[in-house]
Design a protein around this motif. Structure first.
Motif, mmCIF file in Angstrom:
data_model
loop_
_atom_site.group_PDB
_atom_site.id
_atom_site.type_symbol
_atom_site.label_atom_id
_atom_site.label_comp_id
_atom_site.label_asym_id
_atom_site.label_seq_id
_atom_site.Cartn_x
_atom_site.Cartn_y
_atom_site.Cartn_z
ATOM 1 N N PHE A 1 0.871 -1.178 0.000
ATOM 2 C CA PHE A 1 0.000 0.000 0.000
ATOM 3 C C PHE A 1 0.904 1.224 0.000
ATOM 4 N N LEU A 2 0.898 1.972 -1.109
ATOM 5 C CA LEU A 2 1.774 3.147 -1.194
ATOM 6 C C LEU A 2 1.037 4.414 -0.766
ATOM 7 N N THR B 1 -3.039 3.769 -4.423
ATOM 8 C CA THR B 1 -2.075 2.832 -4.991
ATOM 9 C C THR B 1 -1.814 1.662 -4.057
ATOM 10 N N HIS B 2 -2.369 0.528 -4.436
ATOM 11 C CA HIS B 2 -2.082 -0.690 -3.679
ATOM 12 C C HIS B 2 -1.916 -1.833 -4.655
ATOM 13 N N MET B 3 -1.126 -2.809 -4.273
ATOM 14 C CA MET B 3 -0.770 -3.877 -5.208
ATOM 15 C C MET B 3 -0.742 -5.228 -4.530
ATOM 16 N N TYR C 1 -2.959 1.481 -15.150
ATOM 17 C CA TYR C 1 -3.662 0.290 -14.685
ATOM 18 C C TYR C 1 -3.535 0.166 -13.176
ATOM 19 N N GLU C 2 -4.665 -0.089 -12.546
ATOM 20 C CA GLU C 2 -4.690 -0.195 -11.095
ATOM 21 C C GLU C 2 -3.849 -1.375 -10.619
ATOM 22 N N GLY C 3 -2.977 -1.099 -9.680
ATOM 23 C CA GLY C 3 -2.203 -2.172 -9.073
ATOM 24 C C GLY C 3 -1.122 -2.745 -9.957
ATOM 25 N N ALA C 4 -0.787 -2.047 -11.049
ATOM 26 C CA ALA C 4 0.191 -2.603 -11.992
ATOM 27 C C ALA C 4 1.547 -1.925 -11.850
#
Ligand code: ZN
Length: 440
Positions: free
Chosen positions: A361-362, A366-368, A407-410
């Motif tokens: 979680f940045l 922004t989370h991945m 792109y989300e989480g990319a």
């Protein structure tokens, strides 16, 4: 989602439901009452005490980046079907990636980092109603795989397969066991060390090292499903990435390999028969770790169970300014909270996974879902913990410069390599269709 009653229905929905026997159960009534009173947006519904903080200033970002991705498309024409597979491997310098505007990249800057930086691998498999002069689909696919791997890039990918199969960093071993493609017997002793082919001890016929991987188990004589193409893509992506790892391992500069971040798209998972390579991959990563030359590998998942869970629960993570929040998920947590599966049977990922799940979680947007490696496996519910992850801190310190804004989480390097590895978008698919038309 439940239908909302506009009040214009002849009966109230509740009285309608009241006719159902299920409502007479006290358990169901209690459940419905709770369902109505519980606020879904309540942070208490998520077990969020898993998060830890890391200051990215406390570790050196990794300088070099290698990233791999692939795609495949089935093409059908006149009842005949075949599949194209394409994989791409790309390298970029972290400093150059950091310099690029991820939302509106300058075309010249982009061109500069992409120039001469990629390697491609491509093939075509017959799937249905195709026969070559040399044999049926089963044998054609087997031999196409063998010939291609042995010939492409001067045999470097094939050498990587041998390196992994025979655990060449660790003496002279036979390959993992395999199922004979001719008589279907299981050959426990594998193929003798460093051989390109072997002989089945049961039927005496020739077996290719690529047969050891097990593609033939997905096909019959005259038909191959599209999963052969997708499995080949996954195996090839892994072999391309590990070719760089293998070559860097013996590079004159012993520090090069530990200054590099290796990235792949999708989970670090090999299912079914393909999982036989998993123990060897883990062993090498552990060997490298013990030699003091850790290998930094990361994979990103942009969909699926973990991604959905993080999308819902990340709203309740409290950001800390200047810090990266991360959570190494242990198998007990994955079973109980994410898979919601009973605690029995095979421990999570034991056979199939060469990496573990890490949430990152940045900031609020922004989370991945990432996969990182440990070089081992333990069955305990508490495994893995933060200290088990290879190179966690340097990977985390590199991440802020690699975030995709599209792109989300990319990860941005994955976005770049996907652009050159993908065949799904026009005009590739159209060109392939025409190509097939001409061929048949
Ligand atoms: Zn045999």
């Amino acid at each position: 989602m439940a239908y909302s009653s506009g009040g214009r229905l002849p009966f109230e929905s509740a009285s309608k439901l009241g006719h159902l026997n299920v409502i007479e159960s006290e358990w169901v009534r209690a459940l419905i009452k709770d369902f109505e009173t519980n606020d879904v947006g309540d942070a208490n519904n998520y077990e969020n005490d898993i998060w830890e903080s890391f200051d990215p200033m406390n570790a050196q970002p990794l300088q070099h980046i290698w990233v791999v991705d692939g795609s495949y498309v089935p093409v059908e024409e006149n009842h005949k079907e075949l599949a194209f597979v394409k994989t791409a491997l790309m390298t970029v310098e972290q400093s150059k990636i950091a310099d690029i505007d991820k939302e509106y990249p300058h075309p010249l800057k982009l061109q500069e980092i992409m120039k001469d930086s990629a390697l491609f691998h491509a093939t075509v498999f017959p799937l249905r109603n195709l026969k070559s002069a040399k044999g049926n689909i089963y044998d054609t696919v087997r031999h196409v795989i063998y010939d291609l791997m042995r010939n492409d890039e001067g045999g470097q990918y094939f050498e990587t397969l041998k390196w992994l199969a025979y655990k060449k960093w660790d003496g002279k071993n036979n390959s993992p066991s395999f199922e004979c493609p001719h008589c279907e017997e299981k050959v426990d002793e594998g193929i003798p060390y460093d051989q390109d082919t072997g002989k089945c001890p049961f039927c005496g016929k020739e077996v290719l090292l690529t047969d050891m991987v097990g593609f033939h188990l997905d096909m019959n004589e005259d038909n191959a499903p599209i999963s052969v193409a997708s499995s080949y893509m996954l195996i090839m992506e892994m072999l391309m990435l590990f070719t760089v790892i293998r070559l860097q391992w013996s590079n004159r500069d012993p520090n090069l390999i530990s200054n590099t971040l290796f990235i792949k798209d999708g989970p670090m998972t090999l299912k079914g028969q393909y999982s036989k390579l998993v123990p060897n991959i883990r062993e090498f990563l552990n060997f490298a770790k013990k030699q003091g030359r850790p290998i930094h590998l990361v994979a990103s998942e942009k969909s699926g169970l973990f991604f959905d869970y993080l999308s819902l629960s990340s709203r309740f993570v409290k950001p800390e300014s200047g810090k990266i929040k991360y959570a190494v998920l242990n198998h007990g947590y994955i079973r109980r909270v994410i898979q919601r599966a009973p605690d029995r049977g095979n421990p999570y990922g034991m056979r199939t996974n060469w990496g573990e799940k890490v949430f990152v979680f940045l900031d609020e947007n922004t989370h991945m879902v990432l996969n990182m490696t440990t070089g081992g496996y333990e069955k305990e519910n508490s495994y893995p913990s933060t200290s088990d992850i290879i190179g966690l801190e340097r990977i985390l310190a590199t991440l802020p410069t690699l975030i995709s804004r599209k792109y989300e989480g990319a990860l941005y390097p994955v976005e770049l390599v996907n652009g050159i590895a993908s065949m799904s978008n026009y005009p590739s698919a159209k060109i392939l269709q025409d190509f097939v038309k001409d061929m048949i």
